[in-house]
Design a protein around this motif. Structure first.
Motif, PDB file in Angstrom:
ATOM      1  N   MET A  46       0.861  -1.173   0.000  1.00 28.77           N
ATOM      2  CA  MET A  46       0.000   0.000   0.000  1.00 28.77           C
ATOM      3  C   MET A  46       0.904   1.232   0.000  1.00 28.77           C
ATOM      4  O   MET A  46       1.751   1.369   0.888  1.00 28.77           O
ATOM      5  CB  MET A  46      -0.886   0.003   1.243  1.00 28.77           C
ATOM      6  CG  MET A  46      -1.742   1.231   1.359  1.00 28.77           C
ATOM      7  SD  MET A  46      -2.947   1.362   0.053  1.00 28.77           S
ATOM      8  CE  MET A  46      -4.186   0.281   0.648  1.00 28.77           C
ATOM      9  N   PRO A  47       0.754   2.112  -0.996  1.00 26.74           N
ATOM     10  CA  PRO A  47       1.615   3.295  -1.020  1.00 26.74           C
ATOM     11  C   PRO A  47       1.334   4.233   0.155  1.00 26.74           C
ATOM     12  O   PRO A  47       0.190   4.388   0.580  1.00 26.74           O
ATOM     13  CB  PRO A  47       1.278   3.975  -2.349  1.00 26.74           C
ATOM     14  CG  PRO A  47       0.051   3.327  -2.857  1.00 26.74           C
ATOM     15  CD  PRO A  47      -0.153   2.053  -2.122  1.00 26.74           C
ATOM     16  N   ILE A  48       2.397   4.814   0.657  1.00 28.63           N
ATOM     17  CA  ILE A  48       2.302   5.838   1.697  1.00 28.63           C
ATOM     18  C   ILE A  48       2.469   7.175   0.984  1.00 28.63           C
ATOM     19  O   ILE A  48       3.464   7.390   0.282  1.00 28.63           O
ATOM     20  CB  ILE A  48       3.393   5.655   2.765  1.00 28.63           C
ATOM     21  CG1 ILE A  48       3.233   4.289   3.426  1.00 28.63           C
ATOM     22  CG2 ILE A  48       3.344   6.785   3.785  1.00 28.63           C
ATOM     23  CD1 ILE A  48       4.398   3.896   4.312  1.00 28.63           C
ATOM     24  N   GLU A  58       3.072  13.066  -3.235  1.00 30.88           N
ATOM     25  CA  GLU A  58       4.085  12.163  -3.757  1.00 30.88           C
ATOM     26  C   GLU A  58       4.098  10.883  -2.923  1.00 30.88           C
ATOM     27  O   GLU A  58       3.599  10.866  -1.795  1.00 30.88           O
ATOM     28  CB  GLU A  58       5.463  12.816  -3.750  1.00 30.88           C
ATOM     29  CG  GLU A  58       5.967  13.163  -2.360  1.00 30.88           C
ATOM     30  CD  GLU A  58       7.256  13.968  -2.373  1.00 30.88           C
ATOM     31  OE1 GLU A  58       7.709  14.375  -3.457  1.00 30.88           O
ATOM     32  OE2 GLU A  58       7.803  14.184  -1.277  1.00 30.88           O
ATOM     33  N   ILE A  59       4.680   9.845  -3.482  1.00 29.69           N
ATOM     34  CA  ILE A  59       4.803   8.577  -2.779  1.00 29.69           C
ATOM     35  C   ILE A  59       6.014   8.673  -1.852  1.00 29.69           C
ATOM     36  O   ILE A  59       7.125   8.960  -2.298  1.00 29.69           O
ATOM     37  CB  ILE A  59       4.982   7.401  -3.768  1.00 29.69           C
ATOM     38  CG1 ILE A  59       3.814   7.315  -4.743  1.00 29.69           C
ATOM     39  CG2 ILE A  59       5.199   6.092  -3.024  1.00 29.69           C
ATOM     40  CD1 ILE A  59       2.504   6.916  -4.129  1.00 29.69           C
ATOM     41  N   ALA A  60       5.775   8.410  -0.569  1.00 24.90           N
ATOM     42  CA  ALA A  60       6.858   8.445   0.407  1.00 24.90           C
ATOM     43  C   ALA A  60       7.466   7.060   0.611  1.00 24.90           C
ATOM     44  O   ALA A  60       8.571   6.925   1.107  1.00 24.90           O
ATOM     45  CB  ALA A  60       6.352   8.984   1.745  1.00 24.90           C
ATOM     46  N   GLY A  61       6.753   6.034   0.232  1.00 20.87           N
ATOM     47  CA  GLY A  61       7.219   4.661   0.397  1.00 20.87           C
ATOM     48  C   GLY A  61       6.039   3.714   0.299  1.00 20.87           C
ATOM     49  O   GLY A  61       4.946   4.111  -0.121  1.00 20.87           O
ATOM     50  N   PHE A  62       6.264   2.484   0.709  1.00 20.02           N
ATOM     51  CA  PHE A  62       5.211   1.482   0.660  1.00 20.02           C
ATOM     52  C   PHE A  62       5.127   0.750   1.992  1.00 20.02           C
ATOM     53  O   PHE A  62       6.153   0.375   2.552  1.00 20.02           O
ATOM     54  CB  PHE A  62       5.470   0.453  -0.448  1.00 20.02           C
ATOM     55  CG  PHE A  62       5.271   1.004  -1.825  1.00 20.02           C
ATOM     56  CD1 PHE A  62       4.038   0.930  -2.446  1.00 20.02           C
ATOM     57  CD2 PHE A  62       6.306   1.632  -2.498  1.00 20.02           C
ATOM     58  CE1 PHE A  62       3.841   1.449  -3.706  1.00 20.02           C
ATOM     59  CE2 PHE A  62       6.130   2.146  -3.767  1.00 20.02           C
ATOM     60  CZ  PHE A  62       4.891   2.057  -4.368  1.00 20.02           C
TER      61      PHE A  62
END
Length: 130
Positions: A46-48, A58-62
């Motif tokens: 799940m994208p953070i 923006e995507i910070a991580g998963f």
């Protein structure tokens, strides 16, 4: 907010929602993946998401689901242990499909914002030409 900030923000949202949709597609494809009980279960991603410095997201991580998963009885599986159990992912299809609907709606909303902003800018250019 500058003239093109709306487009930049909507574009960042499109990118985030596309990444979310891609992760969900992978999760759904693996929702029935079973492994030996001695192995880790498939971990759904799940994208953070975080706000970006210049506006937008923006995507910070998963984040990943628990590798422990669930132990389920499937004595006919070639991966079953001596007790007839296998390890299945923690997430189920219903959860992933619910997330998919939310990601699709967010993507559609971002597309609509982009279209509306383009129409607004196009109208402003037409007024300037007259």
């Amino acid at each position: 907010m500058g003239a093109f900030d709306t487009l930049r923000i909507a574009s960042s949202s499109l990118g985030v929602h596309q990444t979310w949709l891609d992760a969900l597609a992978n999760n759904i494809a693996n929702v029935n993946t079973v492994k030996r009980t001695s192995e880790d279960a498939f971990q759904a991603q799940m994208p953070i998401v975080r706000s970006s410095a210049g506006g937008g997201v923006e995507i910070a991580g998963f984040a990943q689901s628990d590798a422990e998963g669930r132990v389920v009885s499937d004595p006919n599986s070639p991966l079953a242990d001596a007790d007839g159990n296998v390890r299945a992912p923690e997430d189920d299809l219903a959860t992933q499909m619910t997330q998919l609907v939310m990601a699709q709606r967010g993507f559609q909303a971002s597309v609509q914002v982009t279209k509306d902003a383009q129409d607004t800018y196009r109208s402003a250019l037409e007024i300037g030409r007259r």
